[in-house]
Design an enzyme around this catalytic site. Structure first.
Site, PDB file in Angstrom:
ATOM      1  CG  LEU A 255      45.476  45.754  39.623  1.00  0.00           C
ATOM      2  CD1 LEU A 255      45.476  44.348  40.013  1.00  0.00           C
ATOM      3  CD2 LEU A 255      47.480  45.545  38.795  1.00  0.00           C
TER       4      LEU A 255
ATOM      5  CB  ILE B  68      40.870  34.961  44.390  1.00  0.00           C
ATOM      6  CG1 ILE B  68      40.109  33.430  42.901  1.00  0.00           C
ATOM      7  CG2 ILE B  68      40.733  35.900  43.530  1.00  0.00           C
ATOM      8  CD1 ILE B  68      41.130  34.434  41.733  1.00  0.00           C
TER       9      ILE B  68
ATOM     10  NE  ARG C  56      37.518  45.545  50.008  1.00  0.00           N
ATOM     11  CZ  ARG C  56      37.622  45.608  48.430  1.00  0.00           C
ATOM     12  NH1 ARG C  56      36.986  45.210  47.788  1.00  0.00           N
ATOM     13  NH2 ARG C  56      38.687  46.474  47.595  1.00  0.00           N
TER      14      ARG C  56
ATOM     15  NE  ARG D 161      28.366  42.540  52.669  1.00  0.00           N
ATOM     16  CZ  ARG D 161      29.520  42.652  52.169  1.00  0.00           C
ATOM     17  NH1 ARG D 161      29.748  41.621  52.525  1.00  0.00           N
ATOM     18  NH2 ARG D 161      29.633  42.811  50.873  1.00  0.00           N
TER      19      ARG D 161
ATOM     20  NE  ARG E 245      38.520  41.842  48.302  1.00  0.00           N
ATOM     21  CZ  ARG E 245      36.822  41.842  48.883  1.00  0.00           C
ATOM     22  NH1 ARG E 245      36.201  41.571  50.083  1.00  0.00           N
ATOM     23  NH2 ARG E 245      36.070  41.839  47.566  1.00  0.00           N
ATOM     24  N   PRO E 246      43.593  45.551  48.237  1.00  0.00           N
ATOM     25  CG  PRO E 246      45.124  44.798  46.947  1.00  0.00           C
ATOM     26  CD  PRO E 246      44.501  43.868  48.576  1.00  0.00           C
ATOM     27  CB  ILE E 247      41.940  49.875  45.449  1.00  0.00           C
ATOM     28  CG1 ILE E 247      42.368  50.601  46.333  1.00  0.00           C
ATOM     29  CG2 ILE E 247      40.616  49.298  46.089  1.00  0.00           C
ATOM     30  CD1 ILE E 247      41.721  52.125  46.645  1.00  0.00           C
TER      31      ILE E 247
ATOM     32  CE  LYS F 146      27.543  40.482  46.737  1.00  0.00           C
ATOM     33  NZ  LYS F 146      28.711  40.742  46.621  1.00  0.00           N
ATOM     34  CG  ASN F 147      29.025  39.731  43.172  1.00  0.00           C
ATOM     35  OD1 ASN F 147      28.710  40.754  44.057  1.00  0.00           O
ATOM     36  ND2 ASN F 147      29.830  38.802  43.362  1.00  0.00           N
TER      37      ASN F 147
ATOM     38  CB  CYS G  76      36.539  42.228  54.018  1.00  0.00           C
ATOM     39  SG  CYS G  76      36.893  40.815  52.708  1.00  0.00           S
TER      40      CYS G  76
ATOM     41  CG  ASP H 193      32.467  35.566  44.986  1.00  0.00           C
ATOM     42  OD1 ASP H 193      31.847  36.006  44.263  1.00  0.00           O
ATOM     43  OD2 ASP H 193      33.791  35.255  45.400  1.00  0.00           O
TER      44      ASP H 193
HETATM   45  C1  EPZ Z   1      34.544  41.177  42.753  1.00  0.00           C
HETATM   46  O1  EPZ Z   1      35.517  41.791  43.803  1.00  0.00           O
HETATM   47  C2  EPZ Z   1      33.488  40.479  43.966  1.00  0.00           C
HETATM   48  N1  EPZ Z   1      32.388  41.337  44.376  1.00  0.00           N
HETATM   49  C3  EPZ Z   1      34.215  40.060  44.575  1.00  0.00           C
HETATM   50  O2  EPZ Z   1      32.627  38.056  45.592  1.00  0.00           O
HETATM   51  C4  EPZ Z   1      34.734  38.441  43.612  1.00  0.00           C
HETATM   52  O3  EPZ Z   1      35.514  37.196  45.171  1.00  0.00           O
HETATM   53  C5  EPZ Z   1      35.891  39.167  43.508  1.00  0.00           C
HETATM   54  O4  EPZ Z   1      35.033  40.116  42.652  1.00  0.00           O
HETATM   55  C6  EPZ Z   1      37.187  37.786  42.211  1.00  0.00           C
HETATM   56  O5  EPZ Z   1      35.872  37.508  41.722  1.00  0.00           O
HETATM   57  C7  EPZ Z   1      31.766  42.234  43.494  1.00  0.00           C
HETATM   58  O6  EPZ Z   1      32.189  42.176  42.519  1.00  0.00           O
HETATM   59  C8  EPZ Z   1      31.302  43.363  44.685  1.00  0.00           C
HETATM   60  P1  EPZ Z   1      39.007  41.306  42.809  1.00  0.00           P
HETATM   61  P2  EPZ Z   1      36.308  42.228  43.618  1.00  0.00           P
HETATM   62  O7  EPZ Z   1      39.621  42.885  42.459  1.00  0.00           O
HETATM   63  O8  EPZ Z   1      36.204  43.135  42.573  1.00  0.00           O
HETATM   64  C9  EPZ Z   1      43.429  41.411  44.310  1.00  0.00           C
HETATM   65  C10 EPZ Z   1      31.109  38.295  46.842  1.00  0.00           C
HETATM   66  O9  EPZ Z   1      31.636  37.010  47.624  1.00  0.00           O
HETATM   67  N2  EPZ Z   1      43.735  42.352  43.332  1.00  0.00           N
HETATM   68  O10 EPZ Z   1      37.910  40.473  41.227  1.00  0.00           O
HETATM   69  O11 EPZ Z   1      36.983  43.154  44.803  1.00  0.00           O
HETATM   70  C11 EPZ Z   1      42.560  41.142  45.337  1.00  0.00           C
HETATM   71  O12 EPZ Z   1      43.604  41.385  46.691  1.00  0.00           O
HETATM   72  C12 EPZ Z   1      32.260  38.683  46.676  1.00  0.00           C
HETATM   73  O13 EPZ Z   1      29.999  38.051  46.079  1.00  0.00           O
HETATM   74  C13 EPZ Z   1      44.798  43.575  43.788  1.00  0.00           C
HETATM   75  O14 EPZ Z   1      45.588  43.203  44.245  1.00  0.00           O
HETATM   76  O15 EPZ Z   1      37.958  41.257  43.710  1.00  0.00           O
HETATM   77  C14 EPZ Z   1      42.616  39.262  44.909  1.00  0.00           C
HETATM   78  O16 EPZ Z   1      43.509  38.998  45.527  1.00  0.00           O
HETATM   79  C15 EPZ Z   1      33.412  38.595  47.817  1.00  0.00           C
HETATM   80  N3  EPZ Z   1      45.006  44.885  43.811  1.00  0.00           N
HETATM   81  C16 EPZ Z   1      42.904  39.587  43.106  1.00  0.00           C
HETATM   82  O17 EPZ Z   1      43.343  40.559  42.984  1.00  0.00           O
HETATM   83  C17 EPZ Z   1      43.592  45.482  42.756  1.00  0.00           C
HETATM   84  O18 EPZ Z   1      43.864  46.827  42.387  1.00  0.00           O
HETATM   85  C18 EPZ Z   1      40.832  39.453  42.951  1.00  0.00           C
HETATM   86  O19 EPZ Z   1      40.091  41.350  43.612  1.00  0.00           O
HETATM   87  C19 EPZ Z   1      42.278  45.219  43.145  1.00  0.00           C
HETATM   88  C20 EPZ Z   1      42.287  43.409  43.544  1.00  0.00           C
END
Ligand code: EPZ
Length: 411
Positions: free
Chosen positions: A124, A319, A91, A389, A120-122, A22-23, A115, A297
């Site tokens: 970065l 994480i 998201r 999902r 889950r900020p964006i 999925k990811n 969620c 995950d």
């Molecule tokens: C991906 O989410 C996966 N989803 C998640 O899987 C997975 O848990 C996560 O990576 C970590 O491995 C998909 O690929 C669709 P991150 P993503 O940005 O990219 C912080 C599942 O169960 N962060 O790597 O959204 C964030 O808050 C899902 O399949 C910032 O601070 O995760 C988190 O603490 C759940 N600023 C950490 O980084 C940002 O701009 C990792 O988040 C982005 C993230």
């Protein structure tokens, strides 16, 4: 709403074939927006998330057909506005931002909410877009990124919890059509990022270093259509491996990449592997980390297993800020778990007894299914739309392994 009704205590035995990741599929589906030529993606898992992403691509103007795991997309004429009604439901749709910015020099995406597992900020993602020369405005719940042109840069994507998987994907996709060379420092190293880079290179992009913390993208004028086969889902693999151990069964897992799961399995074989409980299971300490550390995950699923193992196991979630929603539900099955800050202390060894439990998010649902399979008596896992999902036909796959599991309408 639907539930799973599980009669636990039976060992899982037989073979299961893992679906596509999925990811990996979600960002690769978004990447098809980078070209006006046709793309064919094979091995896309049939999930509510991937069905939804196909809907989002169509809402942006692309033609998309999703049949028997094959997605055919042609984003001939597209616009750059991803609606709140769509984005709020998944998201992961934020990963259309990078391709839209690269193709149209404009992306207007509803801010994805948080969620249950965290804010889950964006920030970065947006930092990377700004490094490429985009102007970012936030208004009315939308983030609007615009650029006269995108110029290669060095973008540092390290955050408080390591890197960002979808942030790396977004910036990498935006950089494919930028002028000059972009270097992403502190990039996410997950296999899903590598699979995306492989697809982008098949489209004519020029990317090296994917899978390492430093990814170099040399911009090109245009990308063409391509075909791609999605990698197997390493988290589904981990989920079935843990379920086999939790039920003291013996399961051969086919179409998997054990090398993508070193931290979980410590095995290095391609193709398939057989999981059975070796000697006595031992209590372990687990800390979730960016790849190739233990995947967040698979944290909830591992906790279900460790509730069965005599002794004290400590699981630390590094994480996400609140990824222990499954703890209170596991306690309803008799598990003894205490949360201390980012850690859960599992006092394992007491048998679990079936009870009605509530799924709260995708991986917590998987953890509750595993616990229900191991528990004595009947467990009803409610709100399994969370599970649908990210797991393709999990009940069907488990029944083939001998589990007594039915999908029923929640009373
Ligand atoms: C991906 O989410 C996966 N989803 C998640 O899987 C997975 O848990 C996560 O990576 C970590 O491995 C998909 O690929 C669709 P991150 P993503 O940005 O990219 C912080 C599942 O169960 N962060 O790597 O959204 C964030 O808050 C899902 O399949 C910032 O601070 O995760 C988190 O603490 C759940 N600023 C950490 O980084 C940002 O701009 C990792 O988040 C982005 C993230």
């Amino acid at each position: 709403m639907e539930s799973f009704l599980i009669k636990g205590g039976l060992p899982l035995r037989g073979e299961v074939t893992i679906s596509g990741s999925k990811n990996a599929a979600l960002p690769i589906m978004a990447a098809t927006l980078l070209t006006d030529e046709p793309c064919v993606i094979r091995g896309v898992p049939d999930l509510s998330d991937t069905q939804f992403m196909a809907l989002i691509l169509k809402s942006l103007g692309a033609e998309a057909k999703f049949e028997n795991g094959t997605l055919s997309v042609r984003a001939k004429k597209i616009h750059g506005h991803a609606d709140y009604e769509l984005v709020r439901k998944m998201r992961g749709s934020i990963c259309v931002a990078g391709p839209l910015l690269a193709r149209l020099h404009k992306a207007e995406i509803s801010l994805p909410g948080g969620c249950v597992i965290g804010a889950r900020p964006i920030n970065l993602h947006l930092k990377g877009f700004e490094s490429l020369g985009a102007k970012i405005e936030i208004a009315g719940g939308y983030v609007r990124a615009t650029a006269k042109k995108l110029t290669g840069c060095t973008a540092f994507l390290g955050g408080r919890a390591g890197s960002t998987v979808l942030g790396t994907a977004n910036v990498m996709m935006a950089a494919t059509l930028a002028d000059g060379q972009t270097v992403i420092e502190s990039a996410a190293c997950e296999p899903e990022v590598v699979d995306l880079a492989n697809f982008l290179n098949a489209m004519g992009a020029n990317i090296s270093g994917a899978g390492s913390p430093t990814i170099t993208i040399t911009g090109v004028a245009k990308l063409h259509g391509a075909e791609h086969q999605i990698i197997p889902d390493r988290i589904e693999t981990a989920t079935f491996a843990i379920a086999a151990a939790a039920t003291n069964g013996e399961v051969t897992i086919k179409n998997c990449r054990p090398d993508h799961l070193r931290a979980v399995l410590d095995k290095q074989r391609a193709g398939s592997m057989t999981i059975r409980r070796g000697k006595k299971l031992a209590a372990v300490d687990v800390t979730t980390l960016p790849y190739s550390g233990f995947p967040t995950d698979a944290q909830a699923q591992m906790m279900s297993l460790l509730t069965l193992v005599p002794g004290i196991s400590i699981i630390t979630e590094r994480i996400f800020e609140s990824r222990f929603m499954h703890v209170s539900e596991l306690a309803r099955l008799g598990a003894e778990i205490e949360i201390e800050g980012p850690s859960a202390i599992v006092k394992g060894g007491r048998p679990l007894n079936g009870a009605p439990v509530m799924a709260s998010d995708l991986r917590a649902s998987a953890a509750l299914v595993i616990a229900g399979l191991a528990a004595k008596g009947q467990t009803q896992v409610n709100r399994i739309y969370h599970l649908d999902r990210g797991y393709e036909k999990m009940d069907v796959k488990l029944r083939k392994l001998g589990a007594k599991i039915q999908r029923v309408e929640e009373k």
